[in-house]
Design a protein around this motif. Sequence first.
Motif, PDB file in Angstrom:
ATOM      1  N   GLY A  51       0.789  -1.214   0.000  1.00  0.00           N
ATOM      2  CA  GLY A  51       0.000   0.000   0.000  1.00  0.00           C
ATOM      3  C   GLY A  51       0.829   1.274   0.000  1.00  0.00           C
ATOM      4  O   GLY A  51       0.382   2.332   0.469  1.00  0.00           O
ATOM      5  N   ARG A  52       2.031   1.218  -0.553  1.00  0.00           N
ATOM      6  CA  ARG A  52       2.927   2.378  -0.537  1.00  0.00           C
ATOM      7  C   ARG A  52       2.499   3.431  -1.552  1.00  0.00           C
ATOM      8  O   ARG A  52       1.886   3.119  -2.566  1.00  0.00           O
ATOM      9  N   THR A  53       2.853   4.671  -1.258  1.00  0.00           N
ATOM     10  CA  THR A  53       2.670   5.766  -2.207  1.00  0.00           C
ATOM     11  C   THR A  53       3.994   6.493  -2.371  1.00  0.00           C
ATOM     12  O   THR A  53       4.876   6.428  -1.494  1.00  0.00           O
ATOM     13  N   GLY A  54       4.127   7.208  -3.483  1.00  0.00           N
ATOM     14  CA  GLY A  54       5.348   7.953  -3.727  1.00  0.00           C
ATOM     15  C   GLY A  54       5.603   9.010  -2.670  1.00  0.00           C
ATOM     16  O   GLY A  54       6.740   9.205  -2.211  1.00  0.00           O
ATOM     17  N   GLN A  55       4.554   9.706  -2.266  1.00  0.00           N
ATOM     18  CA  GLN A  55       4.700  10.760  -1.249  1.00  0.00           C
ATOM     19  C   GLN A  55       5.220  10.181   0.056  1.00  0.00           C
ATOM     20  O   GLN A  55       6.059  10.792   0.727  1.00  0.00           O
ATOM     21  N   GLN A  56       4.740   9.013   0.430  1.00  0.00           N
ATOM     22  CA  GLN A  56       5.170   8.389   1.679  1.00  0.00           C
ATOM     23  C   GLN A  56       6.661   8.072   1.672  1.00  0.00           C
ATOM     24  O   GLN A  56       7.392   8.413   2.608  1.00  0.00           O
ATOM     25  N   VAL A  57       7.119   7.397   0.616  1.00  0.00           N
ATOM     26  CA  VAL A  57       8.526   7.015   0.590  1.00  0.00           C
ATOM     27  C   VAL A  57       9.427   8.235   0.413  1.00  0.00           C
ATOM     28  O   VAL A  57      10.574   8.247   0.881  1.00  0.00           O
ATOM     29  N   PHE A  58       8.926   9.285  -0.233  1.00  0.00           N
ATOM     30  CA  PHE A  58       9.693  10.528  -0.367  1.00  0.00           C
ATOM     31  C   PHE A  58       9.936  11.153   1.002  1.00  0.00           C
ATOM     32  O   PHE A  58      11.038  11.630   1.294  1.00  0.00           O
ATOM     33  N   LYS A  59       8.931  11.141   1.851  1.00  0.00           N
ATOM     34  CA  LYS A  59       9.089  11.703   3.198  1.00  0.00           C
ATOM     35  C   LYS A  59       9.966  10.826   4.087  1.00  0.00           C
ATOM     36  O   LYS A  59      10.667  11.316   4.963  1.00  0.00           O
ATOM     37  N   GLN A  60       9.943   9.513   3.836  1.00  0.00           N
ATOM     38  CA  GLN A  60      10.722   8.591   4.653  1.00  0.00           C
ATOM     39  C   GLN A  60      12.220   8.702   4.381  1.00  0.00           C
ATOM     40  O   GLN A  60      13.032   8.618   5.297  1.00  0.00           O
ATOM     41  N   LYS A  61      12.583   8.889   3.116  1.00  0.00           N
ATOM     42  CA  LYS A  61      14.005   8.994   2.761  1.00  0.00           C
ATOM     43  C   LYS A  61      14.134   9.628   1.387  1.00  0.00           C
ATOM     44  O   LYS A  61      13.514   9.169   0.433  1.00  0.00           O
ATOM     45  N   ARG A  62      14.941  10.675   1.301  1.00  0.00           N
ATOM     46  CA  ARG A  62      15.101  11.387   0.031  1.00  0.00           C
ATOM     47  C   ARG A  62      16.481  12.022  -0.038  1.00  0.00           C
ATOM     48  O   ARG A  62      17.174  12.170   0.980  1.00  0.00           O
ATOM     49  N   ILE A  63      16.870  12.428  -1.222  1.00  0.00           N
ATOM     50  CA  ILE A  63      18.101  13.179  -1.414  1.00  0.00           C
ATOM     51  C   ILE A  63      17.872  14.604  -0.894  1.00  0.00           C
ATOM     52  O   ILE A  63      16.831  15.198  -1.181  1.00  0.00           O
ATOM     53  N   PRO A 149      24.366  11.298   1.168  1.00  0.00           N
ATOM     54  CA  PRO A 149      23.442  11.777   2.207  1.00  0.00           C
ATOM     55  C   PRO A 149      21.970  11.663   1.833  1.00  0.00           C
ATOM     56  O   PRO A 149      21.591  11.760   0.665  1.00  0.00           O
ATOM     57  N   THR A 150      21.155  11.454   2.861  1.00  0.00           N
ATOM     58  CA  THR A 150      19.698  11.450   2.707  1.00  0.00           C
ATOM     59  C   THR A 150      19.095  12.243   3.862  1.00  0.00           C
ATOM     60  O   THR A 150      19.767  12.542   4.853  1.00  0.00           O
ATOM     61  N   GLU A 151      17.824  12.574   3.723  1.00  0.00           N
ATOM     62  CA  GLU A 151      17.096  13.229   4.793  1.00  0.00           C
ATOM     63  C   GLU A 151      15.685  12.664   4.828  1.00  0.00           C
ATOM     64  O   GLU A 151      15.262  11.972   3.891  1.00  0.00           O
ATOM     65  N   SER A 152      14.938  12.941   5.890  1.00  0.00           N
ATOM     66  CA  SER A 152      13.578  12.434   6.018  1.00  0.00           C
ATOM     67  C   SER A 152      12.714  13.462   6.731  1.00  0.00           C
ATOM     68  O   SER A 152      13.206  14.506   7.173  1.00  0.00           O
ATOM     69  N   GLY A 153      11.425  13.158   6.824  1.00  0.00           N
ATOM     70  CA  GLY A 153      10.502  14.049   7.502  1.00  0.00           C
ATOM     71  C   GLY A 153       9.715  14.914   6.543  1.00  0.00           C
ATOM     72  O   GLY A 153       9.774  14.758   5.328  1.00  0.00           O
ATOM     73  N   GLU A 154       8.957  15.834   7.113  1.00  0.00           N
ATOM     74  CA  GLU A 154       8.156  16.739   6.307  1.00  0.00           C
ATOM     75  C   GLU A 154       9.048  17.627   5.446  1.00  0.00           C
ATOM     76  O   GLU A 154      10.172  17.947   5.820  1.00  0.00           O
ATOM     77  N   VAL A 155       8.534  18.025   4.314  1.00  0.00           N
ATOM     78  CA  VAL A 155       9.304  18.815   3.359  1.00  0.00           C
ATOM     79  C   VAL A 155       9.018  20.297   3.565  1.00  0.00           C
ATOM     80  O   VAL A 155       7.860  20.714   3.691  1.00  0.00           O
ATOM     81  N   GLU A 156      10.073  21.087   3.625  1.00  0.00           N
ATOM     82  CA  GLU A 156       9.903  22.518   3.790  1.00  0.00           C
ATOM     83  C   GLU A 156       9.352  23.152   2.517  1.00  0.00           C
ATOM     84  O   GLU A 156       9.504  22.614   1.417  1.00  0.00           O
ATOM     85  N   ALA A 157       8.703  24.279   2.671  1.00  0.00           N
ATOM     86  CA  ALA A 157       8.158  24.995   1.523  1.00  0.00           C
ATOM     87  C   ALA A 157       9.283  25.334   0.550  1.00  0.00           C
ATOM     88  O   ALA A 157      10.390  25.698   0.948  1.00  0.00           O
ATOM     89  N   VAL A 158       8.985  25.199  -0.743  1.00  0.00           N
ATOM     90  CA  VAL A 158       9.989  25.429  -1.781  1.00  0.00           C
ATOM     91  C   VAL A 158      10.157  26.917  -2.022  1.00  0.00           C
ATOM     92  O   VAL A 158       9.177  27.646  -2.205  1.00  0.00           O
ATOM     93  N   GLU A 159      11.417  27.365  -2.018  1.00  0.00           N
ATOM     94  CA  GLU A 159      11.695  28.754  -2.351  1.00  0.00           C
ATOM     95  C   GLU A 159      11.672  28.934  -3.864  1.00  0.00           C
ATOM     96  O   GLU A 159      12.041  28.048  -4.616  1.00  0.00           O
ATOM     97  N   GLY A 160      11.226  30.066  -4.302  1.00  0.00           N
ATOM     98  CA  GLY A 160      11.246  30.369  -5.725  1.00  0.00           C
ATOM     99  C   GLY A 160      10.013  29.932  -6.472  1.00  0.00           C
ATOM    100  O   GLY A 160       9.948  30.047  -7.699  1.00  0.00           O
ATOM    101  N   ALA A 161       8.988  29.415  -5.744  1.00  0.00           N
ATOM    102  CA  ALA A 161       7.781  28.956  -6.416  1.00  0.00           C
ATOM    103  C   ALA A 161       6.983  30.109  -7.023  1.00  0.00           C
ATOM    104  O   ALA A 161       6.072  29.891  -7.816  1.00  0.00           O
ATOM    105  N   GLN A 162       7.336  31.330  -6.650  1.00  0.00           N
ATOM    106  CA  GLN A 162       6.638  32.484  -7.218  1.00  0.00           C
ATOM    107  C   GLN A 162       7.177  32.850  -8.596  1.00  0.00           C
ATOM    108  O   GLN A 162       6.571  33.639  -9.322  1.00  0.00           O
TER     109      GLN A 162
END
Length: 316
Positions: A51-63, A149-162
């Motif tokens: 039952g995995r989703t892309g968003q879930q695994v992205f939050k668990q471990k990402r570049i 290196p990897t990181e995990s957790g919630e993703v911070e708001a993206v700068e430059g989206a404007q």
Amino acid sequence: MAIRQVHLQAYIVTPKELSDALTKNVPTKISTAPRVIPLCAAWFLPNDPEGRTGQQVFKQKRIPSARFFDLDAVKDHESPYPHMLPTARVFAKAMQNMGIHKDDEIVIYDSQELGIFSAPRVAWTLKLFGHPGVHILNNFRLWVEQGFPTESGEVEAVEGAQNEYPTPTLETSKVVDFDEMKGIAKDYMKEGAEGVQVLDARSQGRWAGSDPEPRPGLTSGHMPGSINVPVPELLNPETGALLPGDELRKLFISKGVDPEKPIISSCGTGVSAAVIDAALGEADFGKPEARRLYDGSWTEWAQRTSEADGLIRKES
């Protein structure tokens, strides 16, 4: 301010090549120079046993500094089929929301679990919409195993989206629609036919019609004359990485694929078909202008044709 140099040349890049590029192109808040941006394209089939989703695994471990490309959101929402290409406006808005600029170098990667699977589809999409710097990481599993290196957790708001991403033009010459596919299927084995080859990335059981499709109510089987090239055969079984070009070339030859004839890649919804397309490129197999992808793939085909009209074949 001097523009930093981006050190990525190949379409398929190694973890070390990406790491070196990120190290040499550290972004700053005041710089407007092109950046190297990892883009996670993790996606799982709807019948994923965990039952995995892309968003879930992205939050668990990402570049670190990676963004997430949601294949279930950046698509044609008016289509009844799952992953048809988005409109130019939808694509541009998605790129803007991810804070991506037109001159950024994008390195797309999959989940650690699947190795290479959906990243080529996102890379193919970016290239079709004219993004100039697109690469595929080969692959995130190796990135982790090799200690990058990897990181995990919630993703911070993206700068430059404007910053607005310019609305692009879609390169339609690389996309095959249903009507053309139907004509190719009907012409199969007729004298004087062009000899277009359809390579199907689904599993052998789904292609043969002996295993069910992951989407309820959808029959399995294959298009007349299609050649089964399951995605796992294109990958290293231990690492999930795309095989070297020479090995891929031998594989295509063993399947009876002719590099002198046009090639169309297909799969379930157009996602893993792009793995075949990437593998053909890595193997330098076939003429680039004669390699295309059927966007609707089997989901569209099975809903618009039938065994009765001879356009769905099953192996006994």
